[in-house]
Design a protein around this motif. Structure first.
Motif, PDB file in Angstrom:
ATOM      1  N   THR A  79     -95.055 -63.230 -67.416  1.00 33.16           N
ATOM      2  CA  THR A  79     -94.437 -62.281 -67.697  1.00 33.16           C
ATOM      3  C   THR A  79     -95.864 -61.144 -67.591  1.00 33.16           C
ATOM      4  O   THR A  79     -95.816 -60.630 -67.051  1.00 33.16           O
ATOM      5  CB  THR A  79     -93.766 -62.066 -68.985  1.00 33.16           C
ATOM      6  OG1 THR A  79     -92.588 -62.468 -69.439  1.00 33.16           O
ATOM      7  CG2 THR A  79     -93.673 -60.511 -69.195  1.00 33.16           C
TER       8      THR A  79
ATOM      9  N   SER B  22     -95.272 -54.462 -68.254  1.00 36.26           N
ATOM     10  CA  SER B  22     -93.556 -54.906 -68.533  1.00 36.26           C
ATOM     11  C   SER B  22     -92.498 -55.474 -69.430  1.00 36.26           C
ATOM     12  O   SER B  22     -93.277 -54.655 -70.753  1.00 36.26           O
ATOM     13  CB  SER B  22     -94.089 -56.202 -68.593  1.00 36.26           C
ATOM     14  OG  SER B  22     -94.520 -57.310 -68.772  1.00 36.26           O
TER      15      SER B  22
ATOM     16  N   MET C 151     -90.230 -57.723 -71.443  1.00 35.63           N
ATOM     17  CA  MET C 151     -89.457 -59.162 -71.162  1.00 35.63           C
ATOM     18  C   MET C 151     -87.811 -58.982 -72.371  1.00 35.63           C
ATOM     19  O   MET C 151     -88.083 -58.410 -73.234  1.00 35.63           O
ATOM     20  CB  MET C 151     -90.145 -60.269 -71.847  1.00 35.63           C
ATOM     21  CG  MET C 151     -89.506 -61.387 -72.210  1.00 35.63           C
ATOM     22  SD  MET C 151     -90.416 -63.059 -72.278  1.00 35.63           S
ATOM     23  CE  MET C 151     -90.546 -63.295 -73.882  1.00 35.63           C
TER      24      MET C 151
ATOM     25  N   THR D 142     -87.831 -59.925 -66.548  1.00 33.43           N
ATOM     26  CA  THR D 142     -88.851 -58.762 -66.301  1.00 33.43           C
ATOM     27  C   THR D 142     -88.557 -58.181 -66.238  1.00 33.43           C
ATOM     28  O   THR D 142     -88.413 -57.716 -64.857  1.00 33.43           O
ATOM     29  CB  THR D 142     -90.346 -59.964 -65.463  1.00 33.43           C
ATOM     30  OG1 THR D 142     -90.570 -60.649 -65.830  1.00 33.43           O
ATOM     31  CG2 THR D 142     -91.420 -58.904 -66.109  1.00 33.43           C
TER      32      THR D 142
END
Length: 359
Positions: free
Chosen positions: A137, A149, A151, A285
């Motif tokens: 990630t 980002s 998860m 992601t």
């Protein structure tokens, strides 16, 4: 749209990644849906194929342009022989997992493939190979979205995001701020709409402390920045609720009423998720311009080489990547149609205005 090209990084060559990849593609119907490209080595693939005793052929290629559309393609990212030590983290297993990932993501970045599915890596092996990230990630976020980002663990209608990812527990609090939480809420909202096609998603936000702080008795973070972030998200049009005490939220089944759930840290979200979804979950992601998924399990060193690995989660990760790629394409198509209609209408208004001026 044309058949989707899916890139697959092989992960740790000493783990079960290649085994679940091979088992997934024994079902030839998958080739009607996508063109898969495995980034690795035909020699390593052959080693694991002999363990599984699977009888099917794959196509060796040097570039995506030479891929076959009706069988598994293997992109040879190195030519040297590699020592495989099943069930053990080694510098070599980390090194070749990184080579596979670099090559796959380069092709993704250059638009040669449409999405990527990553087989599991071992963090100890990656550290031995001087891989400078805690996991996939963080690597992908750095490469594709300037470190930003989210998860999200997915199983059908259950979608659980985590504000902080692979960090030690004692560092969680220092990484949490109103700005960070608001950013993650927006990422979750965007992903639910863009990736999963939910027009008006509802998002539940969990508290950090037991009982969500009990109005400041157990902790003040909920009042200091979690609740203010939720309020601001609502003002921005995001249907956000909370903060909810995590134990009661999961135990009562309240999670079933939301399109997305945002946990404050890794285990707060992933322990209940895996209890509900083990071997059926997918890691997505979100917050990037590219599509990436992975199975919800690790390298499973304890069963590697025994032909016992269950491909269900990897197969679901593949199908989820396909669904997200299609949803994004549809979203763009709809948006472009709206812009075309809006532009045409504006042109009509302008033409009518010119006629009135002339009259």
């Amino acid at each position: 749209m044309s058949k989707i090209k899916i890139g697959i990084s092989i992960g740790d060559i000493n783990g079960i990644g290649i085994e679940v990849i091979l088992k997934t593609f024994t079902d030839k119907r998958i080739f009607d849906l996508c063109t898969p490209v495995v980034y690795g080595s035909s020699k390593v693939m052959a080693y694991h194929k002999n363990i599984t005793k699977l009888d099917f052929q794959y196509n060796n290629v040097k570039s995506v342009e030479h891929c076959s559309s009706d069988r598994l393609n293997v992109m040879n990212c190195w030519t040297e022989n590699v020592n495989i030590n099943l069930g053990k983290p080694t510098e070599l297993s980390g090194k070749h997992a990184a080579i596979s990932l670099d090559r796959a993501t380069d092709d993704l970045q250059n638009g040669l493939i449409d999405a990527i599915v990553t087989a599991p890596i071992n963090k100890e092996a990656m550290k031995m190979a001087n891989f400078p990230f805690p996991g996939h990630t963080e690597y992908l976020a750095k490469k594709f979205s300037k470190g930003k980002s989210l998860m999200v663990m997915v199983n059908d209608d259950l979608r659980v995001g985590v504000v902080t990812g692979h960090i030690p527990v004692h560092k969680i609090k220092e990484r949490l701020t109103k700005g960070v939480l608001l950013q993650k809420i927006k990422m979750m909202n965007h992903s639910l709409r863009y990736d999963f096609g939910i027009e008006r998603p509802t998002i539940a936000v969990l508290g950090l402390n037991p009982h969500a702080g009990d109005n400041g008795v157990i902790g003040k973070e909920e009042e200091e920045f979690i609740r203010p972030a939720i309020i601001e998200a609502k003002k921005n049009g995001v249907l956000t609720m909370g903060p909810y005490p995590a134990d009661g939220f999961w135990g009562s089944g309240l999670y079933k009423k939301f399109d997305g759930i945002l946990a404050m840290y890794h285990d707060q979200g992933l322990i209940p998720f895996k209890l509900l979804s083990f071997n059926a979950g997918v890691n997505v992601t979100a917050g990037m311009g590219v599509v990436r998924t992975s199975p919800d399990h690790g390298t499973a060193y304890d069963i590697v080489g025994k032909n016992q690995a269950n491909p269900a989660s990897f197969r679901k990760a593949l199908f989820t990547a396909l669904d997200i790629a299609k949803n994004r394409s549809f979203y763009v198509e709809v948006s472009e149609n709206k812009l075309e209609k809006r532009s045409a209408k504006l042109k009509q208004v302008e033409e009518r205005a010119e006629d009135l001026v002339e009259e």
